[in-house]
Design a protein around this motif. Structure first.
Motif, PDB file in Angstrom:
ATOM      1  N   UNK A  43       0.834  -1.206   0.000  1.00 31.37           N
ATOM      2  CA  UNK A  43       0.000   0.000   0.000  1.00 31.37           C
ATOM      3  C   UNK A  43       0.867   1.254   0.000  1.00 31.37           C
ATOM      4  N   UNK A  44       1.935   1.258   0.801  1.00 30.85           N
ATOM      5  CA  UNK A  44       2.791   2.437   0.888  1.00 30.85           C
ATOM      6  C   UNK A  44       3.648   2.641  -0.362  1.00 30.85           C
ATOM      7  N   UNK A  45       3.926   1.577  -1.079  1.00 26.88           N
ATOM      8  CA  UNK A  45       4.804   1.711  -2.240  1.00 26.88           C
ATOM      9  C   UNK A  45       4.037   1.769  -3.559  1.00 26.88           C
ATOM     10  N   UNK A  46       2.742   1.976  -3.499  1.00 28.60           N
ATOM     11  CA  UNK A  46       1.982   2.056  -4.737  1.00 28.60           C
ATOM     12  C   UNK A  46       2.396   3.324  -5.495  1.00 28.60           C
ATOM     13  N   UNK A  47       2.506   3.241  -6.805  1.00 26.60           N
ATOM     14  CA  UNK A  47       2.965   4.388  -7.594  1.00 26.60           C
ATOM     15  C   UNK A  47       2.118   5.646  -7.381  1.00 26.60           C
ATOM     16  N   UNK A  48       0.824   5.501  -7.250  1.00 22.89           N
ATOM     17  CA  UNK A  48      -0.017   6.683  -7.065  1.00 22.89           C
ATOM     18  C   UNK A  48       0.279   7.374  -5.736  1.00 22.89           C
ATOM     19  N   UNK A  49       0.511   6.611  -4.688  1.00 21.41           N
ATOM     20  CA  UNK A  49       0.835   7.199  -3.386  1.00 21.41           C
ATOM     21  C   UNK A  49       2.195   7.886  -3.433  1.00 21.41           C
ATOM     22  N   UNK A  50       3.167   7.241  -4.047  1.00 19.99           N
ATOM     23  CA  UNK A  50       4.502   7.834  -4.151  1.00 19.99           C
ATOM     24  C   UNK A  50       4.427   9.141  -4.927  1.00 19.99           C
ATOM     25  N   UNK A  51       3.683   9.151  -6.024  1.00 23.71           N
ATOM     26  CA  UNK A  51       3.563  10.372  -6.820  1.00 23.71           C
ATOM     27  C   UNK A  51       2.855  11.477  -6.033  1.00 23.71           C
ATOM     28  N   UNK A  52       1.798  11.120  -5.323  1.00 32.98           N
ATOM     29  CA  UNK A  52       1.064  12.112  -4.527  1.00 32.98           C
ATOM     30  C   UNK A  52       1.964  12.748  -3.466  1.00 32.98           C
ATOM     31  N   UNK A  90       5.258  12.845  -3.496  1.00 33.11           N
ATOM     32  CA  UNK A  90       6.316  13.600  -4.173  1.00 33.11           C
ATOM     33  C   UNK A  90       5.810  14.982  -4.563  1.00 33.11           C
ATOM     34  N   UNK A  91       4.594  15.047  -5.043  1.00 31.73           N
ATOM     35  CA  UNK A  91       4.037  16.345  -5.445  1.00 31.73           C
ATOM     36  C   UNK A  91       3.698  17.227  -4.235  1.00 31.73           C
ATOM     37  N   UNK A 147       4.349  16.828  -0.664  1.00 33.81           N
ATOM     38  CA  UNK A 147       5.301  17.066   0.421  1.00 33.81           C
ATOM     39  C   UNK A 147       6.685  17.475  -0.069  1.00 33.81           C
ATOM     40  N   UNK A 148       7.113  16.941  -1.191  1.00 34.38           N
ATOM     41  CA  UNK A 148       8.464  17.223  -1.672  1.00 34.38           C
ATOM     42  C   UNK A 148       8.490  18.272  -2.784  1.00 34.38           C
ATOM     43  N   UNK A 149       7.301  18.714  -3.192  1.00 38.61           N
ATOM     44  CA  UNK A 149       7.174  19.741  -4.247  1.00 38.61           C
ATOM     45  C   UNK A 149       7.899  19.328  -5.533  1.00 38.61           C
ATOM     46  N   UNK A 150       7.782  18.057  -5.864  1.00 43.12           N
ATOM     47  CA  UNK A 150       8.392  17.549  -7.092  1.00 43.12           C
ATOM     48  C   UNK A 150       7.369  17.620  -8.213  1.00 43.12           C
ATOM     49  N   UNK A 151       7.855  17.688  -9.426  1.00 42.85           N
ATOM     50  CA  UNK A 151       6.969  17.742 -10.595  1.00 42.85           C
ATOM     51  C   UNK A 151       7.676  17.069 -11.762  1.00 42.85           C
TER      52      UNK A 151
END
Length: 97
Positions: free
Chosen positions: A62-71, A73-74, A76-80
């Motif tokens: 659940x924690x390593x699902x791509x959608x969660x990682x992307x969310x 990253x966007x 909390x980490x302000x990645x784009x």
């Protein structure tokens, strides 16, 4: 009289052997029951650990699902995702030196 003494000695020896054997059997049974109780306790702990492992595997997926990682990253980490202008070709960079 000698036969009587010998018969008594044999009888006492037989009684002693029976008592020692009985005591050994009791001790062996006691240790066997202790070991069985310990085995059951370890099996119970193993089942508990297997359940915990299954829950952890589910949590990891659940924690390593791509959608969660992307969310994360966007938000909390302000990645784009970089735009095409931000992407540089390494071959071009090496050629300009």
């Amino acid at each position: 009289m000698k036969n009587s003494w010998a018969a008594r000695a044999v009888l006492f020896a037989e009684i002693a052997i029976v008592l020692v054997t009985s005591f050994g059997l009791i001790v062996n049974t006691y240790h066997s029951r202790q070991q069985f109780a310990l085995l059951e306790q370890v099996r119970s702990e193993q089942r508990s650990l297997e359940d915990r492992w299954a829950k952890l595997l589910l949590e990891e997926s659940a924690f390593s699902s791509p959608s969660r990682v992307e969310r994360i990253a966007r938000s909390e980490l302000k990645m784009y995702l970089p735009s095409l202008d931000d992407i540089k070709d390494i071959k071009e960079l090496n050629g300009k030196r």
